[in-house]
Scaffold this active site. Structure first.
Site, PDB file in Angstrom:
ATOM      1  N   CYS A   2      -5.206-108.845  52.953  1.00 12.86           N
ATOM      2  CA  CYS A   2      -4.619-109.274  54.220  1.00 12.86           C
ATOM      3  C   CYS A   2      -5.613-110.190  54.917  1.00 12.86           C
ATOM      4  CB  CYS A   2      -4.320-108.062  55.100  1.00 12.86           C
ATOM      5  SG  CYS A   2      -3.244-106.907  54.280  1.00 12.86           S
ATOM      6  N   ARG A  27      -4.249-115.676  51.665  1.00 16.38           N
ATOM      7  CA  ARG A  27      -4.777-114.355  51.291  1.00 16.38           C
ATOM      8  C   ARG A  27      -3.681-113.308  51.146  1.00 16.38           C
ATOM      9  NH1 ARG A  27     -10.119-112.880  52.368  1.00 16.38           N
ATOM     10  NH2 ARG A  27      -9.388-110.793  52.825  1.00 16.38           N
ATOM     11  N   TRP A  73      -0.347-108.579  53.222  1.00 20.03           N
ATOM     12  CA  TRP A  73       0.118-108.533  51.823  1.00 20.03           C
ATOM     13  C   TRP A  73       0.366-107.056  51.569  1.00 20.03           C
ATOM     14  CZ3 TRP A  73      -1.209-106.450  47.063  1.00 20.03           C
ATOM     15  CH2 TRP A  73      -0.597-107.043  45.945  1.00 20.03           C
ATOM     16  N   ASN A  99      -7.216-104.335  57.252  1.00 16.82           N
ATOM     17  CA  ASN A  99      -7.172-104.814  55.870  1.00 16.82           C
ATOM     18  C   ASN A  99      -7.837-103.726  55.028  1.00 16.82           C
ATOM     19  OD1 ASN A  99      -7.104-106.264  53.524  1.00 16.82           O
ATOM     20  ND2 ASN A  99      -8.827-107.597  54.037  1.00 16.82           N
ATOM     21  N   GLY A 100      -7.115-103.203  54.014  1.00 14.77           N
ATOM     22  CA  GLY A 100      -7.681-102.141  53.173  1.00 14.77           C
ATOM     23  C   GLY A 100      -6.619-101.093  52.900  1.00 14.77           C
ATOM     24  N   GLU A 482      -7.229-116.906  28.967  1.00 12.69           N
ATOM     25  CA  GLU A 482      -7.208-117.538  30.295  1.00 12.69           C
ATOM     26  C   GLU A 482      -6.027-118.487  30.410  1.00 12.69           C
ATOM     27  OE1 GLU A 482      -8.286-117.241  33.109  1.00 12.69           O
ATOM     28  OE2 GLU A 482      -8.225-119.199  34.087  1.00 12.69           O
ATOM     29  N   LYS A 486      -3.054-118.266  33.235  1.00 13.22           N
ATOM     30  CA  LYS A 486      -2.691-119.386  34.116  1.00 13.22           C
ATOM     31  C   LYS A 486      -1.187-119.623  34.064  1.00 13.22           C
ATOM     32  CE  LYS A 486      -5.842-120.032  36.358  1.00 13.22           C
ATOM     33  NZ  LYS A 486      -6.455-118.832  35.977  1.00 13.22           N
ATOM     34  N   GLU A 489       0.796-116.696  35.778  1.00 14.72           N
ATOM     35  CA  GLU A 489       0.671-116.447  37.223  1.00 14.72           C
ATOM     36  C   GLU A 489       1.248-117.570  38.080  1.00 14.72           C
ATOM     37  OE1 GLU A 489      -3.280-115.904  38.787  1.00 14.72           O
ATOM     38  OE2 GLU A 489      -4.161-117.238  37.325  1.00 14.72           O
ATOM     39  N   HIS A 505      -1.761-109.903  11.968  1.00 13.80           N
ATOM     40  CA  HIS A 505      -1.708-108.428  12.067  1.00 13.80           C
ATOM     41  C   HIS A 505      -0.556-107.975  12.949  1.00 13.80           C
ATOM     42  CE1 HIS A 505      -5.467-108.201   9.908  1.00 13.80           C
ATOM     43  NE2 HIS A 505      -5.962-109.126  10.705  1.00 13.80           N
ATOM     44  N   LYS A 604      -5.018-114.101  46.751  1.00 15.16           N
ATOM     45  CA  LYS A 604      -6.227-114.712  46.205  1.00 15.16           C
ATOM     46  C   LYS A 604      -7.318-113.695  45.937  1.00 15.16           C
ATOM     47  CE  LYS A 604      -8.982-117.855  44.781  1.00 15.16           C
ATOM     48  NZ  LYS A 604      -8.781-118.342  43.399  1.00 15.16           N
TER      49      LYS A 604
HETATM   50  C1  AGP Z   1      -7.087-115.783  38.294  1.00 13.57           C
HETATM   51  O1  AGP Z   1      -6.365-117.007  38.250  1.00 13.57           O
HETATM   52  C2  AGP Z   1      -6.415-114.755  39.176  1.00 13.57           C
HETATM   53  N1  AGP Z   1      -6.187-115.258  40.482  1.00 13.57           N
HETATM   54  C3  AGP Z   1      -7.119-113.412  39.163  1.00 13.57           C
HETATM   55  O2  AGP Z   1      -7.048-112.944  37.839  1.00 13.57           O
HETATM   56  C4  AGP Z   1      -8.607-113.411  39.590  1.00 13.57           C
HETATM   57  O3  AGP Z   1      -9.391-114.091  38.632  1.00 13.57           O
HETATM   58  C5  AGP Z   1      -9.081-111.957  39.648  1.00 13.57           C
HETATM   59  O4  AGP Z   1      -8.321-111.283  40.633  1.00 13.57           O
HETATM   60  C6  AGP Z   1     -10.586-111.806  39.974  1.00 13.57           C
HETATM   61  O5  AGP Z   1     -10.837-112.345  41.250  1.00 13.57           O
HETATM   62  P1  AGP Z   1     -12.393-112.546  41.685  1.00 13.57           P
HETATM   63  O6  AGP Z   1     -12.989-113.534  40.747  1.00 13.57           O
HETATM   64  O7  AGP Z   1     -12.325-113.024  43.102  1.00 13.57           O
HETATM   65  O8  AGP Z   1     -13.056-111.197  41.566  1.00 13.57           O
END
Ligand code: AGP
Length: 609
Positions: A2, A27, A73, A99-100, A482, A486, A489, A505, A604
């Site tokens: 949040c 955020r 969030w 936030n938490g 990775e 990408k 997400e 396999h 984020k």
């Molecule tokens: C990556 O594109 C994602 N947004 C997510 O996997 C991110 O890498 C992960 O949450 C870790 O975040 P951080 O590097 O801020 O710890």
């Protein structure tokens, strides 16, 4: 996840609060609200985007100079207005933003209800407002009431509270969720991250866990939860405001991808020692002798940072001769890992606030293990919790999908490999070779950025597929994972990343003409093996998008589409190979009409479990 903003001073609070919310929207953004102390206590909330709140706020006629605000969030309770922050107590005379996660919210709720409190939302956060109200009856002032209230909480909080009874005060406390205080001229600010307030002040104080602050227009006091005064230094934010703007690009993600060559220059600035074929890492200087004794490294991270850790594993094993395990932080924290006093735990995190990674660090520290951080956000919790560390200096990464931070993390691992390798068996000649190649990397990245239009054409050709596979071997297997992440997400297309050798396999059963495969096949030590994997796919009708080294002409014989990257050392190739995959996902997302900066369900920084 949040966003929190607060202001107290001489100016109208509302405008500053709304501006701050806009800067924090990335955020977490499924509802929002503001509370202003204006002789009364006016709380305005709305579900949906900040624009919905703007419509309501524009109707407000009386203004004040003290206020708090929040973007949510959802973690407990759906994203509807009644669950939006700020939350009031029963009297309606105080309001909080949080936030938490309050893990013991159910028992606290029962206890408060038994005392006659009416709790109107489904959230855990509202509990805090009633806890403070309850404590006000005996403690008398807001700061003391907050201190006693949060002592009853199990979980995490970054919390700010205002009250009609103390209009010249904002009280804040933090445990596990970031709180930064902005020091202005006769005014004070508070936020969950500095980007919300940096246009008003670049002088900030980062609260640590177990600390709280009382803010007044021209003054602040910081104390521990044991009510002991705490001396904190004021940090000058190194990022300028335009760093967090889009620089004229349509999306933060595109802006951040396009600045990747500059990011690598910044990550390496002052850290390459060409004469000695090593790296200069100031943040590790005092740990140098302990690092010389290391015989094992455990990397803990989440998401893209975890995949950067996998790249680091290959580098450190090959050139520093150190045994490396890479662990998902969310798993590590609940396992019984075997760690010794010659093990170091390295936490990788762009935000420096990822709850799972932070918990993994705390678990390692509990066992007396040396902890290092590779973190992008200066002053973040993980940066301050780890014993030593290396900042990425990649600048703020606003797009939810990590791009520039990821390649910066890989480069930091290359620097760490140089440093640790030259403490061990890495020769001066090879060290110099790596340094020289690292120096070339930004210009190689620029060449890939210049070729992004071709990647866009390929992406648009496949934007209607329902599933894709990403394959790679050795240094490029983490890039396959990775690349799949990408795509998932920011386009919502199902994708799997696989070590290419694993296809036979089982997963090869999936291969058919409707399932394209992106295969990372640079001319490296395993190229011939990867080529065999490609033949296996083609034999079953699979379409191939090949990411390979420039001038590898034969690849056109077995790939429908070819994306080229410049030749470099095998250990640095993943840093180049990932960039076309970033653009592939970005252009696919845009083609599908999705906002790549704010993909559904994601935030984020994942500061909850
Ligand atoms: C990556 O594109 C994602 N947004 C997510 O996997 C991110 O890498 C992960 O949450 C870790 O975040 P951080 O590097 O801020 O710890």
């Amino acid at each position: 996840m949040c966003g929190i903003v607060g202001y107290i001073g001489k100016r109208d609070a509302l405008g500053i609060l709304m501006d701050g919310l806009h800067r924090l929207e990335y955020r977490g953004y499924d509802s929002a609200g503001v509370a202003v102390v204006d002789g009364d206590l006016t709380v305005t909330r709305a579900s949906g985007k900040i624009a919905e709140l703007e419509k309501k706020v524009s109707q407000i006629t009386h203004h004040g100079t003290t206020g708090i605000a929040h973007t949510r969030w959802a973690t407990h309770g759906p994203p509807v207005e009644k669950n939006a922050h700020p939350h009031r107590d029963c009297s309606g005379r105080l309001a909080i933003v949080h936030n938490g996660i309050i893990e013991n919210h159910a028992e606290l709720r029962r206890d408060l209800q038994a005392k006659g409190h009416v709790i109107s939302s489904e959230t855990d956060s509202e509990i805090l407002a009633h806890l403070i109200e309850n404590e006000m009856k005996t403690q008398g002032d807001l700061s003391t009431a907050l201190r006693f209230a949060v002592r009853r909480v199990r979980g995490t909080y970054g919390v700010a509270v205002v009250s009609m009874d103390e209009p010249g005060t904002i009280c804040v406390a933090r445990l596990g969720s970031p709180i930064v205080i902005g020091v202005g001229d006769g005014e004070m600010f508070v936020a969950s991250d500095a980007s919300a307030i940096m246009r008003y002040t670049t002088r900030v104080i980062y609260l640590d866990d177990g600390e709280m602050a009382t803010l007044e227009a021209g003054n602040y006091r910081i104390r521990s939860l044991d009510n002991l005064p705490v001396a904190k230094e004021i940090t000058e934010i190194e990022w300028s405001e335009e760093d967090v703007q889009k620089n004229g690009q349509p999306h933060f993600m595109l802006k951040e991808m396009l600045e990747q060559s500059e990011v690598l220059r910044n990550t390496m600035r002052g850290r390459l020692d060409a004469d000695n074929g090593t790296a200069i890492l100031g943040g590790l200087k005092d740990a140098s002798e302990r690092l010389r004794e290391l015989d094992r490294i455990t990397i803990v991270a989440c998401g893209s940072a975890y995949y950067a850790g996998l790249v680091g594993k290959y580098m450190l094993e090959e050139y520093a001769g150190i045994s490396v395990t890479v662990e998902l932080a969310s798993e590590f924290r609940y396992r019984k890992p075997v760690l010794t006093n010659t093990t170091a735990v390295i936490a990788v995190s762009q935000s420096g606030e990822t709850a799972d990674t932070l918990a993994a660090v705390k678990e390692a520290k509990m066992k007396g293990i040396l902890t290092l951080g590779i973190v992008n956000t200066v002053g973040s919790t993980i940066a301050r919790e780890t014993d030593f560390g290396v900042y990425n200096h990649a600048g703020p990464e606003i797009g939810v999908a990590s791009t520039k931070a990821f390649i910066s993390q890989c480069v930091v691992f290359a620097l760490l490999t140089l440093f640790l390798g030259r403490q061990r068996q890495l020769s001066l000649v090879m060290g110099k070779r790596i340094v020289e190649e690292l120096k070339r990397l930004p210009e190689l990245v620029d060449r890939i950025l210049d070729g992004r239009e071709l990647v866009r054409d390929v992406a648009e050709k496949y934007s209607d597929v329902t599933s894709m596979i990403f394959l790679g071997r050795k240094y490029c297997s983490p890039i396959a994972y990775e690349g799949a992440l990408k795509l998932k997400e920011i386009t919502y297309i199902h994708a799997e990343g696989y070590a290419a050798g694993e296809m036979k396999h089982g997963p090869i059963a999936l291969v058919c003409p409707e399932l394209p495969s992106v295969v990372l096949c640079p001319k490296d030590s395993v190229y011939e093996k990867t080529k065999s994997n490609i033949e296996e796919l083609r034999a079953r009708g699979g379409k191939i998008i090949a990411v390979t080294t420039e001038e590898n002409d034969e690849v056109h014989e077995f790939a429908e589409d070819v994306i080229e990257i410049p030749k470099t050392l095998e250990m640095l190739t993943p840093i180049l190979a990932v960039i076309p995959l970033q653009f592939f996902s970005y252009y696919t997302s845009v083609k599908k009409g999705i906002d790549p900066d704010k993909p559904r369900n994601l935030a984020k920084s994942v500061t909850v479990e």
